[in-house]
Write a protein that holds these residues in place. Sequence first.
Motif, mmCIF file in Angstrom:
data_model
loop_
_atom_site.group_PDB
_atom_site.id
_atom_site.type_symbol
_atom_site.label_atom_id
_atom_site.label_comp_id
_atom_site.label_asym_id
_atom_site.label_seq_id
_atom_site.Cartn_x
_atom_site.Cartn_y
_atom_site.Cartn_z
ATOM 1 N N UNK A 148 21.622 20.186 8.857
ATOM 2 C CA UNK A 148 21.032 20.471 7.648
ATOM 3 C C UNK A 148 21.810 21.470 6.864
ATOM 4 N N UNK A 149 21.501 21.675 5.737
ATOM 5 C CA UNK A 149 22.260 22.836 4.964
ATOM 6 C C UNK A 149 22.203 24.041 5.591
ATOM 7 N N UNK A 150 20.905 24.437 6.279
ATOM 8 C CA UNK A 150 20.727 25.699 6.779
ATOM 9 C C UNK A 150 21.410 25.846 8.153
ATOM 10 N N UNK A 151 21.771 24.701 8.964
ATOM 11 C CA UNK A 151 22.272 25.226 10.275
ATOM 12 C C UNK A 151 23.556 24.134 10.377
ATOM 13 N N UNK A 152 24.189 23.275 9.677
ATOM 14 C CA UNK A 152 25.210 22.318 9.907
ATOM 15 C C UNK A 152 26.402 22.943 9.589
ATOM 16 N N UNK A 153 27.333 21.976 9.684
ATOM 17 C CA UNK A 153 28.622 22.264 9.152
ATOM 18 C C UNK A 153 28.804 22.630 7.641
ATOM 19 N N UNK A 154 29.885 23.274 7.320
ATOM 20 C CA UNK A 154 29.964 23.792 5.849
ATOM 21 C C UNK A 154 31.318 23.318 5.363
ATOM 22 N N UNK A 155 31.263 22.963 4.280
ATOM 23 C CA UNK A 155 32.636 22.709 3.381
ATOM 24 C C UNK A 155 33.201 23.769 2.962
ATOM 25 N N UNK A 156 34.480 23.634 2.905
ATOM 26 C CA UNK A 156 35.413 24.989 2.432
ATOM 27 C C UNK A 156 36.577 24.199 1.577
ATOM 28 N N UNK A 157 36.745 24.692 0.447
ATOM 29 C CA UNK A 157 38.062 24.211 -0.337
ATOM 30 C C UNK A 157 39.002 25.513 -0.360
#
Length: 792
Positions: free
Chosen positions: A198-207
């Motif tokens: 989920x947004x609290x523990x998962x992968x994160x986008x970067x641009x």
Amino acid sequence: MTATEPAPPPTATPTPQNRVRRHLTVRGAVQGVGFRPFVYTLAEEHGLTGWVTNDADGVVTEVEGPAAAVDAFTAAIGTRAPPLAVVESVEPHPVPALNDGSGFTIRPSASAGTGRTLIPPDTATCDACLTELADPADRRHRHPFITCTHCGPRFTVVTGLPYDRPRTTMAGFPMCPDCAREYADPADRRFHAQPIACPACGPRLTLRRGPEDPGALHGREALAEARRLLAAGAVVAVKGIGGYHLACDAGDPAAVRTLRKRKNRGGKPFAVLADSLETVRRLARVDEAERDLLTGPRKPVVLLRRHASPSADVAPGVAPGSPDLGVMLPYTALHRLLLGLPGDPPGPPVLVMTSGNRSGEPIVTDDAEALARLDGLADAWLQHDRPIHVPCDDSVVRICAGAELPVRRSRGYAPLPLALPLPVHPALAVGGDLKNTFCAADDRYAWLSAHVGDMDDLATLTAFAKATAHLTGLTTVTPSLLIADRHPGYRSTQWARRTAEARGLPLRQVQHHHAHVASTMAEHGLDGTAPVIGVAFDGTGYGDDGAVWGGEVLIADYDGFRRFAHLRYVPLPGGDAAVRNPYRMALSHLRAAGVPWSDRLPCAAVAPPGERRLLGRQLERGLNCVPTSSMGRLFDAVSSLAGICHRVEYEAEAAMRLESAALDDNGRGRPYRFILGAEPGGPETPLIADPSPVLAAAAADVLGGAPAPVVARRFHRAVTGLVRDVCAAARQRTGIATVALTGGVFCNALLTEGCSAGLEEDGFTVLRHRKVPPNDGGLALGQLMVAARTKE
């Protein structure tokens, strides 16, 4: 029972004497698909105690309870399996009842074992997850990595077996309390879903704007900026499930030109990603079978016939000169977010979505490598921090004569196995050098790899070696045999030879067109006891006589083949130069047919005078002129002769444009005709299909002012007629009435449909490719069946 009748007494607690316990092993694609939660729920439904776990065999469970309930559980476990599961077998064995009354539990996966399980392919985001994605009240609203037991990445994230989170690329993302609670709740859709996040523990986008970008954006800001850049005409490298894509607004001609120029793509068509089925219908014709492919769980690129009137959603430069458009719908939440949710600022409804690589290189998967290798191609990089363990490009399919025809079998299909009609030794077949896929197999199953690509550079060879190690590790196939093509110059063959020597393994080599025919036989379940008429048409295959074969009709089974007929040899002037310049093949064919090189013929007019003189001397003296019987090169020749394509920028361009032209003609004219005759040498001598009258008639039509579509259609009908005539002759001599159509030329839907309909009208059983591509992407399966069968 009436209202006055007494209620029946409650069921007595079973005693050890009327309870049974059963141990079941479920094999197939049963890990990573929610199978253990399904077993847990099924056991609870039937009031059973026991346990379930993953191990190297698959899913193993023991259940205990009343005999009738255990029987019902056993019957349901294979028939009510989760949607992504493929149950190959259920093996029940009685064991002593324990009568422990301890309920039903999910045990941790066992790491030991000598069996084999199957990992499912990556699967498109399911409707339930998409609903949550768009729901502002859901905690996974706009989460780009939303997934559950019924969807999401599997093959590209698995690092080992049994399939559990520590053996995936999600191992570095500890679950937050909310995700951990869902993961442990048998009633939750994400019960034991290994990629849960989920947004609290998962992968994160970067641009990022470049390798040294100090102002990188993250999360929703990164996504919003990527959407803004795409709408403004930028090229964005987007990290997906199995690799990077290069994306741009498909309706922006300048953006499309920029991407094409940067990638050195030439005129090769791009695939596109559309925001909805309604948008797809604006672009192309969509029948029911094509709709099912577009919207199903695999969501491949589907080749669709474009409307005559172009849509503003797709610029002309996306697929120039092609009657088809390769279209897919979003198969990840990130794709859906890039195209926009309700309420988002307007953006392009269609994006070009092409493999993230430079021309001829494998798809990029590593983040640092993407910043380096895609520098100069992309204006920005939309990345995430979940590693991709193995590359997996998009699959490409089309519907041909009402059935699925794979053009590239990869995401959504690999690594699901193909059942074999006969057992094989543990083996690795390495395929060919174009559109490479390889094949690991043992006993009755073969696992074809995802698409690797053309084996023409070090990066692809490195990717090939890594992919073979990954697939053989997942399938626990330890090859006792390596198999390759007979072409001595193939890089795949050279790799197999080096590897066989290093490991002390035997190497067997299989003739190219024999492998094509065997591939068709295998996917249709033929055991090889009866031969088939194999029509193998392609561009290049190493022949047993050292010539370049490609217009072959074989009488074949798995044990061998006899060359029943082939196209008449003509010189291939300059080898690859003739492949890149179809006008050279046209001039070679015209000379062989005795047709003068008139300046009024487009193929002669386009050749510089000096080159024409040199080419004439080269053909006369046979200098650097390997003989070829290639049907693919004949298609090239006619394409140039008709003025359609004289120089190619990608494989099969001339033939594809010839097919496109043929679709513009109603086909009512008289077809050209080949001459089919026998050379001296007895009944075993192959028949020769002489294209001279075809070339002469086509040249006469061109000189008489006939438009290219007329020439193209008459030629297609000529090839269809040749196939019918040769197969009739083969049946008359051998009694065989089953025909296998194979080779890359049969990616041509117009030809395949014409040949299939004509042969069926003539009373033949026609085998066409439906599970593996007819091109070299299916070659390894045929190599395997020819070389690795267990001989009783």
